[in-house]
Design an enzyme around this catalytic site. Structure first.
Site, PDB file in Angstrom:
ATOM      1  N   ASN A 176       9.654   8.740   4.162  1.00  0.00           N
ATOM      2  CA  ASN A 176       8.502   9.548   3.754  1.00  0.00           C
ATOM      3  C   ASN A 176       7.699   9.964   4.975  1.00  0.00           C
ATOM      4  OD1 ASN A 176       5.457   8.522   3.744  1.00  0.00           O
ATOM      5  ND2 ASN A 176       6.799   6.707   3.709  1.00  0.00           N
ATOM      6  N   ARG A 177       7.118  11.168   4.838  1.00  0.00           N
ATOM      7  CA  ARG A 177       6.143  11.618   5.839  1.00  0.00           C
ATOM      8  C   ARG A 177       4.951  12.229   5.079  1.00  0.00           C
ATOM      9  NH1 ARG A 177      10.724  15.000   7.000  1.00  0.00           N
ATOM     10  NH2 ARG A 177      10.552  17.067   6.017  1.00  0.00           N
ATOM     11  N   GLY A 201      12.582   0.179   2.747  1.00  0.00           N
ATOM     12  CA  GLY A 201      13.648  -0.384   1.919  1.00  0.00           C
ATOM     13  C   GLY A 201      14.589  -1.240   2.751  1.00  0.00           C
ATOM     14  N   THR A 237       5.697  -5.553   7.652  1.00  0.00           N
ATOM     15  CA  THR A 237       5.410  -4.387   8.462  1.00  0.00           C
ATOM     16  C   THR A 237       5.311  -3.120   7.610  1.00  0.00           C
ATOM     17  OG1 THR A 237       7.723  -3.712   8.771  1.00  0.00           O
ATOM     18  CG2 THR A 237       6.825  -5.295  10.360  1.00  0.00           C
ATOM     19  N   ASN A 238       4.914  -2.068   8.309  1.00  0.00           N
ATOM     20  CA  ASN A 238       4.970  -0.723   7.753  1.00  0.00           C
ATOM     21  C   ASN A 238       6.416  -0.195   7.850  1.00  0.00           C
ATOM     22  OD1 ASN A 238       4.066   1.957   6.959  1.00  0.00           O
ATOM     23  ND2 ASN A 238       2.042   1.302   7.672  1.00  0.00           N
ATOM     24  N   THR A 239       6.611   1.093   7.672  1.00  0.00           N
ATOM     25  CA  THR A 239       7.949   1.708   7.736  1.00  0.00           C
ATOM     26  C   THR A 239       8.393   1.850   9.196  1.00  0.00           C
ATOM     27  OG1 THR A 239       6.897   3.884   7.743  1.00  0.00           O
ATOM     28  CG2 THR A 239       7.581   3.021   5.621  1.00  0.00           C
ATOM     29  N   SER A 251       0.907   3.640  10.214  1.00  0.00           N
ATOM     30  CA  SER A 251       1.662   4.721   9.580  1.00  0.00           C
ATOM     31  C   SER A 251       2.227   5.612  10.682  1.00  0.00           C
ATOM     32  CB  SER A 251       0.778   5.560   8.666  1.00  0.00           C
ATOM     33  OG  SER A 251       1.459   6.769   8.361  1.00  0.00           O
ATOM     34  N   PHE A 284      -0.810  10.308   4.481  1.00  0.00           N
ATOM     35  CA  PHE A 284      -2.086   9.903   3.850  1.00  0.00           C
ATOM     36  C   PHE A 284      -2.651  11.009   2.954  1.00  0.00           C
ATOM     37  CE2 PHE A 284      -3.369   6.924   7.650  1.00  0.00           C
ATOM     38  CZ  PHE A 284      -2.416   6.007   7.244  1.00  0.00           C
ATOM     39  N   ASN A 290       3.041   8.625  10.217  1.00  0.00           N
ATOM     40  CA  ASN A 290       2.904  10.011   9.762  1.00  0.00           C
ATOM     41  C   ASN A 290       1.546  10.644  10.035  1.00  0.00           C
ATOM     42  OD1 ASN A 290       5.559   9.922   8.697  1.00  0.00           O
ATOM     43  ND2 ASN A 290       4.758   8.705   6.999  1.00  0.00           N
ATOM     44  N   THR A 291       0.694   9.942  10.769  1.00  0.00           N
ATOM     45  CA  THR A 291      -0.576  10.515  11.211  1.00  0.00           C
ATOM     46  C   THR A 291      -0.513  10.489  12.729  1.00  0.00           C
ATOM     47  OG1 THR A 291      -1.774   9.770   9.251  1.00  0.00           O
ATOM     48  CG2 THR A 291      -3.094  10.154  11.224  1.00  0.00           C
ATOM     49  N   LYS A 300      -2.525  -4.116   9.466  1.00  0.00           N
ATOM     50  CA  LYS A 300      -1.118  -3.822   9.137  1.00  0.00           C
ATOM     51  C   LYS A 300      -0.419  -3.169  10.313  1.00  0.00           C
ATOM     52  CE  LYS A 300       1.829  -1.787   5.622  1.00  0.00           C
ATOM     53  NZ  LYS A 300       1.844  -1.265   4.249  1.00  0.00           N
ATOM     54  N   ALA A 322       0.828  -1.215   0.000  1.00  0.00           N
ATOM     55  CA  ALA A 322       0.000   0.000   0.000  1.00  0.00           C
ATOM     56  C   ALA A 322       0.857   1.257   0.000  1.00  0.00           C
ATOM     57  CB  ALA A 322      -0.894   0.002   1.228  1.00  0.00           C
TER      58      ALA A 322
HETATM   59  C1  LIG Z   1       6.332   6.689   0.073  1.00  0.00           C
HETATM   60  C2  LIG Z   1       5.636   5.624   0.870  1.00  0.00           C
HETATM   61  C3  LIG Z   1       4.285   5.758   1.171  1.00  0.00           C
HETATM   62  C4  LIG Z   1       3.629   4.759   1.904  1.00  0.00           C
HETATM   63  N1  LIG Z   1       2.293   4.884   2.165  1.00  0.00           N
HETATM   64  C5  LIG Z   1       1.642   3.881   2.804  1.00  0.00           C
HETATM   65  C6  LIG Z   1       0.245   3.936   2.997  1.00  0.00           C
HETATM   66  O1  LIG Z   1      -0.441   4.886   2.572  1.00  0.00           O
HETATM   67  N2  LIG Z   1      -0.356   2.904   3.649  1.00  0.00           N
HETATM   68  C7  LIG Z   1       0.343   1.819   4.110  1.00  0.00           C
HETATM   69  O2  LIG Z   1      -0.268   0.896   4.681  1.00  0.00           O
HETATM   70  N3  LIG Z   1       1.673   1.729   3.925  1.00  0.00           N
HETATM   71  C8  LIG Z   1       2.331   2.726   3.270  1.00  0.00           C
HETATM   72  N4  LIG Z   1       3.676   2.626   3.070  1.00  0.00           N
HETATM   73  C9  LIG Z   1       4.425   1.461   3.632  1.00  0.00           C
HETATM   74  C10 LIG Z   1       4.649   0.365   2.606  1.00  0.00           C
HETATM   75  O3  LIG Z   1       3.427  -0.194   2.179  1.00  0.00           O
HETATM   76  C11 LIG Z   1       5.523  -0.766   3.213  1.00  0.00           C
HETATM   77  O4  LIG Z   1       4.832  -1.349   4.286  1.00  0.00           O
HETATM   78  C12 LIG Z   1       6.881  -0.257   3.718  1.00  0.00           C
HETATM   79  O5  LIG Z   1       7.398   0.730   2.866  1.00  0.00           O
HETATM   80  C13 LIG Z   1       7.912  -1.395   3.823  1.00  0.00           C
HETATM   81  O6  LIG Z   1       8.089  -2.043   2.576  1.00  0.00           O
HETATM   82  P1  LIG Z   1       9.266  -1.688   1.531  1.00  0.00           P
HETATM   83  O7  LIG Z   1      10.553  -1.730   2.288  1.00  0.00           O
HETATM   84  O8  LIG Z   1       9.147  -2.735   0.449  1.00  0.00           O
HETATM   85  O9  LIG Z   1       8.968  -0.317   1.017  1.00  0.00           O
HETATM   86  C14 LIG Z   1       4.360   3.618   2.341  1.00  0.00           C
HETATM   87  C15 LIG Z   1       5.716   3.507   2.031  1.00  0.00           C
HETATM   88  C16 LIG Z   1       6.357   4.476   1.303  1.00  0.00           C
HETATM   89  C17 LIG Z   1       7.823   4.303   0.983  1.00  0.00           C
END
Ligand SMILES: Cc1cc2nc3c(=O)[nH]c(=O)nc-3n(C[C@H](O)[C@H](O)[C@H](O)COP(=O)(O)O)c2cc1C
Length: 362
Positions: free
Chosen positions: A118-119, A287, A264-266, A194, A122, A196-197, A236, A69
């Site tokens: 990123n910040r 990443g 996971t998320n970031t 997230s 949403f 960022n909220t 998530k 996502a």
């Molecule tokens: C620019 C950016 C925006 C993201 N926005 C969302 C989001 O809106 N909703 C969400 O569940 N995860 C969001 N993520 C998290 C990613 O879905 C993912 O969980 C996270 O980046 C780890 O995976 P990766 O290392 O393959 O990027 C975002 C990640 C990035 C880099």
């Protein structure tokens, strides 16, 4: 490999895209995908979908590699991602109302570590626009990317809350989004991770999670009866949790009959990027530097949940070997975001083929 495969084309496009500020590059790319999907120009990024079906949460995933996502927040490019060979695509996070997100700049590359911070917060066009786009997608309607006799690609719809909604009213936003997306989703993701909220991640704590998931589970029963289908619900979570917190979350997911977890998320941690340009920017790091923490959370979840509970592993997949490591840690299927920025669409097939070969060895 053909001379102009998606990966060699991306090799040419990447220096051009990396010449722009990251968010601008993102917009150029999404505009290009939106314009070219379902046209002959889509061959620039299309790839045969790896056929490696897996049953999970009552669904047949055509292969084990999905789009994470956040890349397509407004669901504009579903058919383009379908053409890249993903087994499943998750769009959003969508919030009930449109919102601009945080002030720019709010996305940064850390190329030395194949990472992003990123910040965005949403930024999205809101539920109505999102649903209009989802309904325009043709991947279910036998378009060029739909496998004829094979299982269709699956669509996940990821929901969140508006920044202006007080955290005590967060449940209202999730329920409004769930009502809207339910009929159109193969699965729904409840994003509570997230960074960022403001305060969103507090929804992962015991009582708040219990209340949120209780409300969501109850509403799902109503929606299941209304739409005569039971859409699986995934939650998530963040990588910044200790083992005890993961165990509490695992128990809460089970107690409320959730169908899966996305980990996971970031991350908020910065140890892996210390000293690099942009490393101290506020936001979520993704990443390669999040891989280890994500894999740890996946293994802790697997230990706490036992075999058979669906886990979607995401965080730091930049190669087929990384995808295999995520499965080895305990995930059933994987997702990628940042890897797609650094490696391009060729990574989808590379990861799916690596998992296919891995399975045939097992
Ligand atoms: C620019 C950016 C925006 C993201 N926005 C969302 C989001 O809106 N909703 C969400 O569940 N995860 C969001 N993520 C998290 C990613 O879905 C993912 O969980 C996270 O980046 C780890 O995976 P990766 O290392 O393959 O990027 C975002 C990640 C990035 C880099």
């Amino acid at each position: 490999m053909p001379l102009l495969s998606p990966s060699s084309l991306y090799g040419l496009a990447r220096p051009f895209l990396f010449g722009f500020d990251p968010e601008h590059a993102h917009e150029i790319t999404l505009d290009g995908l939106a314009r070219t999907q379902n046209t002959p120009l889509a061959c620039a990024y299309s790839s045969a979908r790896t056929d490696d079906p897996v049953q999970l949460a009552g669904l047949t995933f055509p292969n084990r590699v999905g789009l994470a996502a956040g890349l397509d927040k407004n669901a504009r490019c579903i058919d383009a991602f379908a053409a890249m060979g993903f087994g499943f695509v998750e769009v959003g996070t969508v919030t009930p109302k449109a919102q601009p997100g945080n002030p720019k700049p709010r996305m940064f590359r850390l190329p030395q570590r194949d990472a992003l911070i990123n910040r965005l917060g949403f930024n999205n066009e809101g539920l109505d626009a999102f649903l209009a786009n989802v309904q325009k997608a043709r991947f279910r309607k036998g378009g060029p990317s739909a496998g004829s006799t094979r299982s269709p690609m699956l669509l996940g719809l990821n929901i969140g809350k508006n920044a202006a909604t007080p955290i005590e009213r967060a449940v209202d936003d999730y329920l409004a989004c769930l009502d809207g997306v339910y009929a159109h989703a193969d699965y729904v993701t409840i994003n509570i991770s997230s960074p960022n909220t403001a305060n969103l991640r507090t929804l992962q704590s015991d009582e708040a999670l219990d209340a949120l998931l209780g409300a969501v589970a109850e509403r799902r029963e109503t929606l299941a009866a209304r739409h005569a289908k039971r859409a699986p619900l995934f939650v998530k979570i963040a990588p910044d949790l200790d083992e005890a917190q993961v165990a509490v979350i695992a128990a809460t997911l089970k107690r409320h009959g959730m169908d899966g977890v996305i980990a996971t998320n970031t991350t908020l941690a910065r140890d892996a990027v210390k000293g690099l340009p942009h490393a101290e920017e506020a936001g979520g790091l993704s990443g390669a530097p999040v891989r280890e923490a994500s894999n740890r959370v996946v293994s802790q979840l697997r230990a706490a949940l036992g075999a058979g509970f669906p886990i979607v592993g995401v965080g730091g997949i930049l190669s087929g070997a990384d995808a295999k490591a995520k499965i080895a840690a305990g995930a059933d299927v994987v997702q990628i975001y940042t890897g797609l920025i650094y490696r391009g669409p060729g990574l989808v097939r590379e990861a799916a083929q690596a998992l296919l070969r891995d399975r045939s060895k097992a």
